[in-house]
Design a protein around this motif. Structure first.
Motif, PDB file in Angstrom:
ATOM      1  N   ASP A 191       0.803  -1.225   0.000  1.00  0.00           N
ATOM      2  CA  ASP A 191       0.000   0.000   0.000  1.00  0.00           C
ATOM      3  C   ASP A 191       0.835   1.273   0.000  1.00  0.00           C
ATOM      4  N   LEU A 192       2.151   1.169  -0.141  1.00  0.00           N
ATOM      5  CA  LEU A 192       2.994   2.362  -0.177  1.00  0.00           C
ATOM      6  C   LEU A 192       3.556   2.662  -1.562  1.00  0.00           C
ATOM      7  N   GLY A 193       3.226   1.878  -2.559  1.00  0.00           N
ATOM      8  CA  GLY A 193       3.715   2.106  -3.919  1.00  0.00           C
ATOM      9  C   GLY A 193       2.612   2.625  -4.807  1.00  0.00           C
ATOM     10  N   GLY A 194       2.889   2.684  -6.103  1.00  0.00           N
ATOM     11  CA  GLY A 194       1.849   3.125  -7.022  1.00  0.00           C
ATOM     12  C   GLY A 194       2.386   3.440  -8.397  1.00  0.00           C
ATOM     13  N   PHE A 195       1.470   3.796  -9.291  1.00  0.00           N
ATOM     14  CA  PHE A 195       1.787   4.096 -10.678  1.00  0.00           C
ATOM     15  C   PHE A 195       1.775   5.592 -10.935  1.00  0.00           C
ATOM     16  N   ASP A 196       2.658   6.042 -11.816  1.00  0.00           N
ATOM     17  CA  ASP A 196       2.588   7.373 -12.426  1.00  0.00           C
ATOM     18  C   ASP A 196       2.166   7.143 -13.869  1.00  0.00           C
ATOM     19  N   ASP A 197       0.905   6.824 -14.085  1.00  0.00           N
ATOM     20  CA  ASP A 197       0.408   6.413 -15.391  1.00  0.00           C
ATOM     21  C   ASP A 197       0.250   7.629 -16.303  1.00  0.00           C
ATOM     22  N   ILE A 198       1.384   8.062 -16.864  1.00  0.00           N
ATOM     23  CA  ILE A 198       1.391   9.244 -17.724  1.00  0.00           C
ATOM     24  C   ILE A 198       2.103   8.883 -19.014  1.00  0.00           C
ATOM     25  N   GLY A 199       1.359   8.682 -20.072  1.00  0.00           N
ATOM     26  CA  GLY A 199       1.970   8.398 -21.359  1.00  0.00           C
ATOM     27  C   GLY A 199       2.227   6.915 -21.579  1.00  0.00           C
ATOM     28  N   GLU A 200       2.975   6.637 -22.639  1.00  0.00           N
ATOM     29  CA  GLU A 200       3.251   5.262 -23.032  1.00  0.00           C
ATOM     30  C   GLU A 200       4.202   4.572 -22.052  1.00  0.00           C
ATOM     31  N   SER A 201       5.194   5.301 -21.557  1.00  0.00           N
ATOM     32  CA  SER A 201       6.122   4.782 -20.548  1.00  0.00           C
ATOM     33  C   SER A 201       5.944   5.593 -19.274  1.00  0.00           C
ATOM     34  N   TYR A 202       5.931   4.902 -18.148  1.00  0.00           N
ATOM     35  CA  TYR A 202       5.724   5.571 -16.863  1.00  0.00           C
ATOM     36  C   TYR A 202       6.396   4.745 -15.780  1.00  0.00           C
ATOM     37  N   PHE A 203       6.380   5.238 -14.546  1.00  0.00           N
ATOM     38  CA  PHE A 203       7.058   4.562 -13.448  1.00  0.00           C
ATOM     39  C   PHE A 203       6.066   3.892 -12.499  1.00  0.00           C
ATOM     40  N   PHE A 204       6.472   2.725 -12.028  1.00  0.00           N
ATOM     41  CA  PHE A 204       5.764   1.996 -10.986  1.00  0.00           C
ATOM     42  C   PHE A 204       6.693   1.959  -9.778  1.00  0.00           C
ATOM     43  N   THR A 205       6.259   2.541  -8.672  1.00  0.00           N
ATOM     44  CA  THR A 205       7.108   2.654  -7.494  1.00  0.00           C
ATOM     45  C   THR A 205       6.773   1.571  -6.482  1.00  0.00           C
ATOM     46  N   LEU A 206       7.807   0.892  -6.014  1.00  0.00           N
ATOM     47  CA  LEU A 206       7.681  -0.094  -4.954  1.00  0.00           C
ATOM     48  C   LEU A 206       8.444   0.418  -3.742  1.00  0.00           C
ATOM     49  N   LYS A 207       7.867   0.226  -2.566  1.00  0.00           N
ATOM     50  CA  LYS A 207       8.535   0.635  -1.348  1.00  0.00           C
ATOM     51  C   LYS A 207       8.603  -0.561  -0.407  1.00  0.00           C
ATOM     52  N   ALA A 208       9.762  -0.730   0.209  1.00  0.00           N
ATOM     53  CA  ALA A 208       9.964  -1.811   1.165  1.00  0.00           C
ATOM     54  C   ALA A 208      10.453  -1.225   2.485  1.00  0.00           C
ATOM     55  N   VAL A 209      10.161  -1.917   3.564  1.00  0.00           N
ATOM     56  CA  VAL A 209      10.603  -1.495   4.889  1.00  0.00           C
ATOM     57  C   VAL A 209      11.446  -2.614   5.494  1.00  0.00           C
ATOM     58  N   ASP A 210      12.336  -2.225   6.416  1.00  0.00           N
ATOM     59  CA  ASP A 210      13.274  -3.204   6.974  1.00  0.00           C
ATOM     60  C   ASP A 210      12.650  -4.198   7.938  1.00  0.00           C
ATOM     61  N   GLY A 211      11.455  -3.961   8.396  1.00  0.00           N
ATOM     62  CA  GLY A 211      10.752  -4.910   9.256  1.00  0.00           C
ATOM     63  C   GLY A 211      10.953  -4.695  10.743  1.00  0.00           C
ATOM     64  N   LEU A 212      11.742  -3.716  11.151  1.00  0.00           N
ATOM     65  CA  LEU A 212      11.955  -3.487  12.578  1.00  0.00           C
ATOM     66  C   LEU A 212      10.652  -3.173  13.312  1.00  0.00           C
ATOM     67  N   ALA A 213       9.731  -2.499  12.650  1.00  0.00           N
ATOM     68  CA  ALA A 213       8.451  -2.159  13.288  1.00  0.00           C
ATOM     69  C   ALA A 213       7.633  -3.412  13.611  1.00  0.00           C
ATOM     70  N   ARG A 214       7.902  -4.512  12.923  1.00  0.00           N
ATOM     71  CA  ARG A 214       7.190  -5.761  13.195  1.00  0.00           C
ATOM     72  C   ARG A 214       7.494  -6.277  14.595  1.00  0.00           C
ATOM     73  N   LEU A 215       8.631  -5.873  15.153  1.00  0.00           N
ATOM     74  CA  LEU A 215       9.038  -6.377  16.464  1.00  0.00           C
ATOM     75  C   LEU A 215       8.131  -5.911  17.594  1.00  0.00           C
ATOM     76  N   LYS A 216       7.421  -4.803  17.401  1.00  0.00           N
ATOM     77  CA  LYS A 216       6.564  -4.305  18.489  1.00  0.00           C
ATOM     78  C   LYS A 216       5.401  -5.243  18.788  1.00  0.00           C
ATOM     79  N   GLU A 217       5.079  -6.126  17.866  1.00  0.00           N
ATOM     80  CA  GLU A 217       3.986  -7.084  18.060  1.00  0.00           C
ATOM     81  C   GLU A 217       4.482  -8.459  18.507  1.00  0.00           C
ATOM     82  N   VAL A 218       5.800  -8.620  18.693  1.00  0.00           N
ATOM     83  CA  VAL A 218       6.364  -9.916  19.034  1.00  0.00           C
ATOM     84  C   VAL A 218       6.669  -9.960  20.530  1.00  0.00           C
ATOM     85  N   ASP A 219       6.149 -10.989  21.213  1.00  0.00           N
ATOM     86  CA  ASP A 219       6.490 -11.197  22.617  1.00  0.00           C
ATOM     87  C   ASP A 219       7.914 -11.734  22.691  1.00  0.00           C
TER      88      ASP A 219
END
Length: 185
Positions: free
Chosen positions: A113-141
């Motif tokens: 849900d953090l990426g998306g398209f810049d659908d402008i013209g014949e060629s455009y960019f698709f952005t992908l975003k990744a996170v390191d996962g450290l925030a996942r630790l707050k839910e781990v006992d």
């Protein structure tokens, strides 16, 4: 885990990097793509105005060039991202040195849900975003699941506690047995 998308680029400073987008459910050939001129954008999040900043999470974004040649594959990727579980897609950035020696530079999970398209013209960019996962630790006992009954960890070194936490992030599979994934000074 199979590499679904891959690209390699050289920075302004002559450093070479390769970025792989991996998919645990993918079976097929790797799609080589072109990307924006920056290759990838790595950001560190957290308080940086302190002498001791504490733990800082990071994120990495890539902008893939969508062309008529790869539009179907990118659209399929986007559809799969929307319907996937949180840890299905991951991103790994490798630094390639002379030799060629390849070392892992950064790894994390793609967040759909953090990426998306810049659908402008014949060629455009698709952005992908990744996170390191450290925030996942707050839910781990933080418990020793090997103990019976399950109990908090006993007397261990600080370094061992940090290593135990980092293995819970889930990206440790990117590091081999002899790779350095935690360095102390």
């Amino acid at each position: 885990m199979a590499t679904r998308i891959s690209y390699q680029f050289q920075t302004f400073y002559g450093e070479t990097y390769r970025v792989d987008i991996n998919d645990t459910d993918y079976v097929g050939t790797t799609l080589d793509v072109d990307v924006a001129t920056d290759g990838f954008t790595l950001r560190y999040d957290g308080k940086t105005d302190s002498v001791i900043p504490g733990i800082m999470g990071s994120s990495c974004a890539v902008s893939i060039l969508v062309t008529p040649d790869n539009v179907t594959a990118i659209n399929t990727l986007a559809t799969d991202l929307i319907s996937s579980v949180e840890t299905r897609f991951s991103m790994a950035v490798y630094k390639i040195a002379a030799g060629p020696t390849t070392t892992l530079y950064w790894a994390g999970y793609v967040v759909p849900d953090l990426g998306g398209f810049d659908d402008i013209g014949e060629s455009y960019f698709f952005t992908l975003k990744a996170v390191d996962g450290l925030a996942r630790l707050k839910e781990v006992d933080y418990k020793d699941l090997g103990a019976s009954p399950v109990a908090p960890y006993g007397m261990l070194s600080s370094l061992t506690h940090i290593a135990n936490c980092l293995t819970e992030v889930g990206t440790e599979t990117y590091w081999g047995g002899s790779d350095v994934w935690l360095r102390t000074v």
